[in-house]
Design a protein around this motif. Structure first.
Motif, mmCIF file in Angstrom:
data_model
loop_
_atom_site.group_PDB
_atom_site.id
_atom_site.type_symbol
_atom_site.label_atom_id
_atom_site.label_comp_id
_atom_site.label_asym_id
_atom_site.label_seq_id
_atom_site.Cartn_x
_atom_site.Cartn_y
_atom_site.Cartn_z
ATOM 1 N N SER A 77 0.826 -1.200 0.000
ATOM 2 C CA SER A 77 0.000 0.000 0.000
ATOM 3 C C SER A 77 0.869 1.262 0.000
ATOM 4 C CB SER A 77 -0.958 -0.050 1.191
ATOM 5 O OG SER A 77 -2.026 0.850 1.049
ATOM 6 N N ALA A 78 0.691 2.167 0.978
ATOM 7 C CA ALA A 78 1.455 3.415 0.992
ATOM 8 C C ALA A 78 2.958 3.164 1.034
ATOM 9 C CB ALA A 78 1.035 4.269 2.183
ATOM 10 N N GLY A 79 3.385 2.065 1.672
ATOM 11 C CA GLY A 79 4.806 1.745 1.706
ATOM 12 C C GLY A 79 5.368 1.495 0.324
ATOM 13 N N ALA A 80 4.637 0.761 -0.497
ATOM 14 C CA ALA A 80 5.073 0.502 -1.865
ATOM 15 C C ALA A 80 5.061 1.784 -2.696
ATOM 16 C CB ALA A 80 4.175 -0.546 -2.504
ATOM 17 N N TRP A 81 4.039 2.613 -2.508
ATOM 18 C CA TRP A 81 3.963 3.879 -3.241
ATOM 19 C C TRP A 81 5.132 4.789 -2.872
ATOM 20 C CZ3 TRP A 81 -0.401 6.336 -6.042
ATOM 21 C CH2 TRP A 81 -1.370 5.415 -6.460
ATOM 22 N N ARG A 82 5.480 4.849 -1.590
ATOM 23 C CA ARG A 82 6.620 5.673 -1.169
ATOM 24 C C ARG A 82 7.890 5.247 -1.884
ATOM 25 N NH1 ARG A 82 6.944 3.923 4.700
ATOM 26 N NH2 ARG A 82 9.005 4.918 4.614
ATOM 27 N N PHE A 83 8.136 3.949 -1.901
ATOM 28 C CA PHE A 83 9.393 3.448 -2.441
ATOM 29 C C PHE A 83 9.472 3.565 -3.962
ATOM 30 C CE2 PHE A 83 9.888 0.399 1.418
ATOM 31 C CZ PHE A 83 10.229 1.473 2.215
ATOM 32 N N ALA A 84 8.347 3.804 -4.619
ATOM 33 C CA ALA A 84 8.372 4.004 -6.073
ATOM 34 C C ALA A 84 9.110 5.281 -6.460
ATOM 35 C CB ALA A 84 6.957 4.010 -6.636
ATOM 36 N N SER A 85 9.438 6.132 -5.483
ATOM 37 C CA SER A 85 10.306 7.282 -5.760
ATOM 38 C C SER A 85 11.719 6.821 -6.093
ATOM 39 C CB SER A 85 10.350 8.220 -4.553
ATOM 40 O OG SER A 85 9.088 8.780 -4.277
ATOM 41 N N LEU A 86 12.148 5.719 -5.477
ATOM 42 C CA LEU A 86 13.486 5.185 -5.723
ATOM 43 C C LEU A 86 13.574 4.622 -7.132
ATOM 44 C CD1 LEU A 86 13.960 3.405 -2.294
ATOM 45 C CD2 LEU A 86 15.342 5.308 -3.151
ATOM 46 N N GLY A 87 14.668 4.919 -7.797
ATOM 47 C CA GLY A 87 14.827 4.483 -9.181
ATOM 48 C C GLY A 87 14.405 5.545 -10.173
ATOM 49 N N ARG B 298 -6.069 6.937 -9.463
ATOM 50 C CA ARG B 298 -5.450 6.747 -10.785
ATOM 51 C C ARG B 298 -4.772 8.033 -11.263
ATOM 52 N NH1 ARG B 298 -6.929 2.046 -13.349
ATOM 53 N NH2 ARG B 298 -8.750 0.944 -12.487
ATOM 54 N N LYS B 299 -5.442 9.159 -11.073
ATOM 55 C CA LYS B 299 -4.863 10.442 -11.493
ATOM 56 C C LYS B 299 -3.572 10.725 -10.737
ATOM 57 C CE LYS B 299 -9.292 12.668 -12.669
ATOM 58 N NZ LYS B 299 -10.246 13.747 -12.260
ATOM 59 N N LEU B 300 -3.597 10.490 -9.429
ATOM 60 C CA LEU B 300 -2.404 10.717 -8.616
ATOM 61 C C LEU B 300 -1.259 9.828 -9.095
ATOM 62 C CD1 LEU B 300 -2.385 10.964 -4.716
ATOM 63 C CD2 LEU B 300 -0.544 9.877 -5.977
ATOM 64 N N LEU B 301 -1.565 8.565 -9.333
ATOM 65 C CA LEU B 301 -0.543 7.615 -9.774
ATOM 66 C C LEU B 301 0.111 8.062 -11.067
ATOM 67 C CD1 LEU B 301 0.942 4.891 -9.673
ATOM 68 C CD2 LEU B 301 -1.082 3.839 -10.709
ATOM 69 N N HIS B 302 -0.683 8.494 -12.032
ATOM 70 C CA HIS B 302 -0.129 8.847 -13.335
ATOM 71 C C HIS B 302 0.678 10.144 -13.281
ATOM 72 C CE1 HIS B 302 -1.961 5.459 -15.174
ATOM 73 N NE2 HIS B 302 -3.197 5.899 -15.043
ATOM 74 N N GLU B 303 0.335 11.036 -12.350
ATOM 75 C CA GLU B 303 1.130 12.252 -12.210
ATOM 76 C C GLU B 303 2.425 11.969 -11.455
ATOM 77 O OE1 GLU B 303 0.734 16.952 -10.834
ATOM 78 O OE2 GLU B 303 -1.038 15.638 -10.801
ATOM 79 N N ILE C 293 4.001 9.002 -11.209
ATOM 80 C CA ILE C 293 4.874 8.097 -11.951
ATOM 81 C C ILE C 293 4.472 8.105 -13.428
ATOM 82 C CG2 ILE C 293 5.846 5.772 -12.063
ATOM 83 C CD1 ILE C 293 4.877 5.339 -9.223
ATOM 84 N N PRO C 294 4.972 9.057 -14.201
ATOM 85 C CA PRO C 294 4.709 9.037 -15.647
ATOM 86 C C PRO C 294 5.337 7.795 -16.282
ATOM 87 C CG PRO C 294 6.350 10.703 -15.095
ATOM 88 C CD PRO C 294 5.828 10.180 -13.795
ATOM 89 N N GLN D 104 4.133 -3.008 -18.459
ATOM 90 C CA GLN D 104 2.692 -3.194 -18.634
ATOM 91 C C GLN D 104 1.956 -3.387 -17.304
ATOM 92 O OE1 GLN D 104 5.048 -5.015 -20.534
ATOM 93 N NE2 GLN D 104 4.856 -3.353 -22.043
ATOM 94 N N ASN D 105 2.601 -3.984 -16.305
ATOM 95 C CA ASN D 105 1.868 -4.267 -15.070
ATOM 96 C C ASN D 105 2.291 -3.406 -13.883
ATOM 97 O OD1 ASN D 105 4.235 -5.397 -13.913
ATOM 98 N ND2 ASN D 105 3.635 -7.492 -14.395
ATOM 99 N N PHE D 106 3.316 -2.560 -14.051
ATOM 100 C CA PHE D 106 3.838 -1.778 -12.937
ATOM 101 C C PHE D 106 2.745 -0.923 -12.288
ATOM 102 C CE2 PHE D 106 5.946 1.681 -10.786
ATOM 103 C CZ PHE D 106 7.132 1.162 -10.294
ATOM 104 N N LYS D 107 2.085 -0.103 -13.089
ATOM 105 C CA LYS D 107 1.078 0.797 -12.523
ATOM 106 C C LYS D 107 -0.162 0.056 -12.024
ATOM 107 C CE LYS D 107 2.321 5.110 -14.856
ATOM 108 N NZ LYS D 107 1.835 6.200 -15.741
ATOM 109 N N PRO D 108 -0.705 -0.909 -12.776
ATOM 110 C CA PRO D 108 -1.844 -1.655 -12.226
ATOM 111 C C PRO D 108 -1.518 -2.352 -10.904
ATOM 112 C CG PRO D 108 -1.700 -2.013 -14.583
ATOM 113 C CD PRO D 108 -0.459 -1.269 -14.187
#
Length: 355
Positions: free
Chosen positions: A68-78, A112-117, A119-120, A206-210
């Motif tokens: 959840s939020a932990g995974a979203w936070r770490f998506a900043s890395l990389g 969904r909107k937040l995710l796409h902004e 992580i383009p 293809q599956n990262f964002k979903p």
């Protein structure tokens, strides 16, 4: 604010190593991030320190595991600038607004909107092509009634909560844990998990964002994500259902595990929040370093608590914005204190044995 703002506790192996050598980034093999929605705001300062300073010289891959939020936070890395990405996620999350009575469709669309902004598409490619940070996150594949929406889902949740109160292993009758992992990572540390059905799926463009959307899809709040590419067919929801703050076997991690956490207690699964006897302890995790705010720090926050999802309903939009911003700002003090302890070596005296 005087006094200690953070507690540092460690399982015996980690405690001994810090006592002898301090806390060094090269000793960390896994970074943990829990579910918890807006609770993570007080940790954003720590994320900025870890992402932009502590791990800045990292060459060997660092594994991350979040739900959840932990995974979203770490998506900043990389991403090309992880601190800027973390700041963006924090700002987008803090500024979310909804209608007076938002339904599942509205909340899902805003996510969904937040995710796409945040992580383009280009950032997805960057994350998957780099090898300094290997992302892993857990998503729950639903079975039976829990795979439906609406009232049928609610019946499934009630049934799975009852089963969980008897044994966490019974959750496997209702859910399957799915570990999505960086395509260059073996996810070896999670291959021996046998507490419930667990499968592994490599991440792709293809599956990262979903998959990331799914790990934050809270039951009855957001719609489940259907049929993620590369994973078994089905409905996927919040990884915190099975692994809220984690209770998994980490003995296969070949080093230390760093766990910045917003609670002093570690609650295994979503349904365990009110089961006070079911908590994860340092004896189960000898290689884990748990970093948490002190009671005094939490009492100093507005309303004397850390942010949570109930703030959407209990506070006006201006009051919520001000409160969450203040929580983020005060959280910077946690990072400043930890950095000073690490760089001065005082961490050797501050670390306590987590039993």
């Amino acid at each position: 604010m005087a006094g200690d703002l953070i507690r540092v506790r460690a399982g015996r192996q980690a405690w001994q190593q810090i006592k002898e050598q301090g806390l060094r980034q090269q000793d960390i093999e896994l970074l943990l991030g829990a579910s918890g929605g807006p609770k993570w705001f007080i940790l954003q300062g720590l994320d900025r320190y870890f992402f932009g300073d502590f791990f800045a010289a990292r060459q060997r891959p660092l594994n991350t595991l979040g739900t959840s939020a932990g995974a979203w936070r770490f998506a900043s890395l990389g991403q090309q600038d992880p601190v800027a990405a973390s700041d963006l996620f924090c700002r987008l999350y803090r500024s979310q607004t909804y209608s007076a009575k938002p339904d599942v469709a509205e909340i899902t669309e805003e996510a969904r909107k937040l995710l796409h902004e945040y992580i383009p598409d280009a950032a997805v490619a960057d994350i998957l092509q780099q090898d300094r940070f290997h992302h892993h996150w857990i998503v729950t594949r639903c079975r039976g009634l829990t795979a439906h929406e609406g009232k049928r889902q609610l019946l499934g949740l009630l049934g799975s909560a009852a089963a969980n109160s008897v044994s966490r292993k019974w959750l496997g009758r209702f859910y399957e844990r799915v570990v999505f992992h960086h395509p260059h990572a073996s996810a070896e540390f999670s291959r021996a998990w046998r507490d419930m059905p667990t499968v592994h799926v490599p991440l792709s463009e293809q599956n990262f964002k979903p998959a990331l959307l799914a790990t934050g899809s809270i039951p009855m709040v957001l719609a489940g994500v259907k049929d993620i590419i590369g994973a078994p067919a089905g409905t996927y929801r919040d990884g915190g259902i099975t692994d809220y703050h984690f209770d998994v076997d980490l003995s296969a991690v070949p080093g230390l595990v760093l766990y910045p956490h917003f609670h002093q207690q570690v609650v295994p699964g979503w349904f365990d929040k009110n089961l006070g006897w079911r908590r994860t302890h340092g004896k189960q995790w000898p290689n884990v370093i748990l970093i948490t705010p002190t009671d005094e720090f939490i009492a100093s926050l507005p309303y004397g608590k850390i942010p949570d999802r109930t703030d959407f309903a209990k506070l006006s939009v201006p009051d919520r914005f001000a409160y969450w911003q203040q929580a983020v700002q005060q959280g910077q003090q946690l990072a400043a204190q930890l950095q000073e302890w690490i760089e001065s070596g005082e961490i050797r005296n501050k670390v306590a044995l987590w039993s």
